[in-house]
Design a protein around this motif. Structure first.
Motif, mmCIF file in Angstrom:
data_model
loop_
_atom_site.group_PDB
_atom_site.id
_atom_site.type_symbol
_atom_site.label_atom_id
_atom_site.label_comp_id
_atom_site.label_asym_id
_atom_site.label_seq_id
_atom_site.Cartn_x
_atom_site.Cartn_y
_atom_site.Cartn_z
ATOM 1 N N THR A 1 0.839 -1.201 0.000
ATOM 2 C CA THR A 1 0.000 0.000 0.000
ATOM 3 C C THR A 1 0.872 1.248 0.000
ATOM 4 O OG1 THR A 1 -1.904 -1.026 1.092
ATOM 5 C CG2 THR A 1 -1.626 1.346 1.386
ATOM 6 N N ILE A 2 1.843 1.294 0.878
ATOM 7 C CA ILE A 2 2.697 2.479 0.992
ATOM 8 C C ILE A 2 3.502 2.690 -0.286
ATOM 9 C CG2 ILE A 2 4.687 3.445 2.232
ATOM 10 C CD1 ILE A 2 3.483 2.110 4.773
ATOM 11 N N ARG A 3 3.995 1.614 -0.867
ATOM 12 C CA ARG A 3 4.751 1.740 -2.129
ATOM 13 C C ARG A 3 3.849 2.259 -3.255
ATOM 14 N NH1 ARG A 3 8.016 -3.859 -2.691
ATOM 15 N NH2 ARG A 3 8.565 -2.968 -4.743
ATOM 16 N N ALA A 4 2.607 1.788 -3.289
ATOM 17 C CA ALA A 4 1.680 2.271 -4.325
ATOM 18 C C ALA A 4 1.370 3.754 -4.132
ATOM 19 C CB ALA A 4 0.396 1.456 -4.299
ATOM 20 N N LEU A 5 1.171 4.160 -2.886
ATOM 21 C CA LEU A 5 0.894 5.570 -2.607
ATOM 22 C C LEU A 5 2.079 6.448 -2.979
ATOM 23 C CD1 LEU A 5 -0.867 5.016 0.829
ATOM 24 C CD2 LEU A 5 -1.973 5.885 -1.251
ATOM 25 N N LYS A 6 3.281 5.991 -2.672
ATOM 26 C CA LYS A 6 4.478 6.744 -3.052
ATOM 27 C C LYS A 6 4.642 6.821 -4.563
ATOM 28 C CE LYS A 6 7.193 6.059 1.161
ATOM 29 N NZ LYS A 6 8.413 5.448 1.768
ATOM 30 N N ALA A 7 4.067 5.827 -5.266
ATOM 31 C CA ALA A 7 4.108 5.839 -6.730
ATOM 32 C C ALA A 7 3.029 6.740 -7.319
ATOM 33 C CB ALA A 7 3.935 4.421 -7.267
ATOM 34 N N GLY A 8 2.251 7.380 -6.443
ATOM 35 C CA GLY A 8 1.240 8.318 -6.907
ATOM 36 C C GLY A 8 -0.096 7.692 -7.241
ATOM 37 N N LYS A 9 -0.326 6.468 -6.781
ATOM 38 C CA LYS A 9 -1.575 5.773 -7.079
ATOM 39 C C LYS A 9 -2.502 5.772 -5.871
ATOM 40 C CE LYS A 9 0.391 4.748 -10.977
ATOM 41 N NZ LYS A 9 0.039 5.481 -12.218
ATOM 42 N N HIS A 10 -3.795 5.773 -6.132
ATOM 43 C CA HIS A 10 -4.778 5.562 -5.087
ATOM 44 C C HIS A 10 -4.799 4.083 -4.737
ATOM 45 C CE1 HIS A 10 -6.320 9.623 -5.896
ATOM 46 N NE2 HIS A 10 -6.271 9.312 -7.179
ATOM 47 N N VAL A 11 -5.272 3.749 -3.537
ATOM 48 C CA VAL A 11 -5.225 2.351 -3.089
ATOM 49 C C VAL A 11 -6.562 1.909 -2.517
ATOM 50 C CG1 VAL A 11 -4.186 0.710 -1.459
ATOM 51 C CG2 VAL A 11 -2.744 2.397 -2.632
ATOM 52 N N LEU A 12 -6.998 0.739 -2.976
ATOM 53 C CA LEU A 12 -8.088 -0.017 -2.363
ATOM 54 C C LEU A 12 -7.439 -1.247 -1.748
ATOM 55 C CD1 LEU A 12 -11.085 -0.657 -1.853
ATOM 56 C CD2 LEU A 12 -11.191 -1.634 -4.163
ATOM 57 N N CYS A 13 -7.548 -1.412 -0.440
ATOM 58 C CA CYS A 13 -6.832 -2.477 0.273
ATOM 59 C C CYS A 13 -7.829 -3.417 0.935
ATOM 60 C CB CYS A 13 -5.904 -1.876 1.332
ATOM 61 S SG CYS A 13 -4.960 -3.102 2.266
ATOM 62 N N GLU A 14 -7.591 -4.720 0.767
ATOM 63 C CA GLU A 14 -8.451 -5.701 1.415
ATOM 64 C C GLU A 14 -8.352 -5.582 2.930
ATOM 65 O OE1 GLU A 14 -10.848 -7.943 1.170
ATOM 66 O OE2 GLU A 14 -11.148 -7.274 -0.891
ATOM 67 N N LYS A 15 -9.396 -6.071 3.596
ATOM 68 C CA LYS A 15 -9.432 -6.091 5.058
ATOM 69 C C LYS A 15 -8.946 -7.448 5.552
ATOM 70 C CE LYS A 15 -14.249 -7.368 4.752
ATOM 71 N NZ LYS A 15 -14.133 -7.514 3.304
ATOM 72 N N PRO A 16 -8.433 -7.548 6.757
ATOM 73 C CA PRO A 16 -8.103 -6.427 7.630
ATOM 74 C C PRO A 16 -7.012 -5.564 7.003
ATOM 75 C CG PRO A 16 -7.067 -8.418 8.451
ATOM 76 C CD PRO A 16 -7.963 -8.836 7.329
#
Length: 402
Positions: free
Chosen positions: A130-145
């Motif tokens: 998630t953090i790597r995707a955000l740093k790449a400038g992308k929005h994130v949808l992450c499964e739970k938990p």
């Protein structure tokens, strides 16, 4: 402000002011499924999703869901299994350059086809990717938990704020017709004051199944059955009652001679106490017959959802209310709806109903449950001041065919 306010009025008030407008109001009972089914957007206008992790959920639900989504589409795959990725890409009509490995994952920063990254990995990997995707400038949808620790959840939220990107947690029940119907009936007050919510979420697990093996590993899952199945009950009690628990007591019963439970607890039962006086009793297990059911007992009636959180075939029974005892629930592709909602969040056309803070709250509550278990059922305070930004019962409409 009037005493009763509809969710359509709240949306018209604007997203920024909607949560403030909720304070001190009673929601008018809404008409079910008020929005018609809108036609799909042109492919060029759909939001591109990269699916990270190609296990059972991705292949069985998420990728098919993207095919049926109105405003989202599959744009890329990320996998540690090149042969599997190439096969799925060919089936979905993706070019070879839309396939990424975990080693070259950060190259997504330069791929304009990807706007959203959907993290569908073992729980212990959620934070990193998630953090790597955000740093790449992308929005994130992450499964739970959301993750396996409170610190990781907080780091993910901080990364989203630093990148000015959206982080949504995949609470599909926030967008699913039966659960929305239950929420709306609770807000209407038709059954009177809620007194008790009972949730039972569990199933039999199998160590020989790779997808269960990591869920039975405390380090990878963060909590065994509690993290995998119990989270549905933890979250449901909160969105049904529209309030947050102030304390919890919990107990566990685990047969350590069972090879499945070397590092995780098996049967866990807990009791939340809410500010209104309502009580929520929950249980989860990886060794009892499969169930995803709940009941809500109110002053003048009760609701039974059995099942209440399956991918399809959910069933609602209402006792004590006027109208149908078994209201017809319009089935949808829950994953398509969830991803379409995320696509509209990215477009600025929908509020972030299930943000990272929602995932963090459940993680804190699950940790409090395990803390109470470790202390032999001692009471653990849970009133950390969290308040939901947007009520799904108000904000989420479910399209239906015209």
């Amino acid at each position: 402000m009037p005493n009763s306010i509809s969710r359509r009025t709240l949306i018209e008030l604007g997203l920024a002011g909607a949560s403030a407008a909720l304070a001190g109001t009673a929601l008018a009972e809404p008409a079910p499924f008020p929005e018609p089914q809108l036609p799909p957007l042109p492919d060029s206008e759909k939001i591109g999703f990269a699916v990270v992790g190609l296990g059972k959920l991705s292949q069985g639900q998420i990728i098919p869901g993207l095919k049926g989504a109105r405003g989202a589409k599959l744009a890329a795959l990320v996998s540690g299994h090149p042969d599997k990725a190439r096969r799925i890409a060919a089936e979905q009509g993706l070019p070879a350059d839309a396939i990424y490995t975990y080693d070259d994952y950060d190259r997504i920063a330069h791929d304009p086809r990807i706007q959203v990254v959907y993290i569908v990995l073992p729980n212990s990997m959620h934070a990193e990717y998630t953090i790597r995707a955000l740093k790449a400038g992308k929005h994130v949808l992450c499964e739970k938990p959301m993750a396996t620790s409170i610190a990781d959840c907080e780091a993910m939220i901080a990364a989203a704020k630093a990148a000015d990107r959206k982080l949504m947690i995949a609470y599909r029940c926030h967008y699913e017709p039966l659960n929305l119907e239950v929420m709306r009936r609770m807000r209407s007050g038709a059954l009177g004051k809620p007194r008790l919510v009972v949730t039972n979420m569990g199933r039999q697990s199998d160590l020989s199944d790779p997808s269960d093996a990591w869920r039975l590993d405390q380090k990878m899952s963060g909590g065994g059955a509690l993290a995998d199945m119990g989270i549905y009950g933890v979250n449901a009690s909160r969105y049904i009652l529209a309030e947050e628990p102030v304390e919890v007591r919990a107990w566990a019963q685990t047969d350590r001679s069972d090879p499945r439970f070397r590092t995780t607890e098996d049967v866990i039962a807990w009791q939340f106490r809410f500010p209104s006086g309502a009580i929520a009793n929950g249980s989860t297990s990886f060794s009892y017959q499969g169930t995803m059911a709940y009941q809500v007992f109110c002053e003048h009636g009760k609701m039974t959802a059995e099942p209440g959180a399956f991918y399809g075939g959910n069933h609602l029974t209402i006792d004590g209310a006027k109208g149908d005892r078994e209201p017809k629930i319009h089935e949808i592709d829950q994953f398509a709806r969830e991803m379409d909602w995320m696509a509209d969040v990215v477009r600025g056309k929908a509020p972030l109903v299930s943000p990272g803070e929602e995932g963090l709250q459940d993680m804190r509550l699950m940790h409090a449950i395990l803390e109470s278990v470790a202390k032999g059922g001692a009471t653990v305070r849970t009133d950390w001041g969290y308040r939901r930004a947007y009520d799904p019962a108000v904000m989420v409409d479910v399209p239906r065919p015209v």
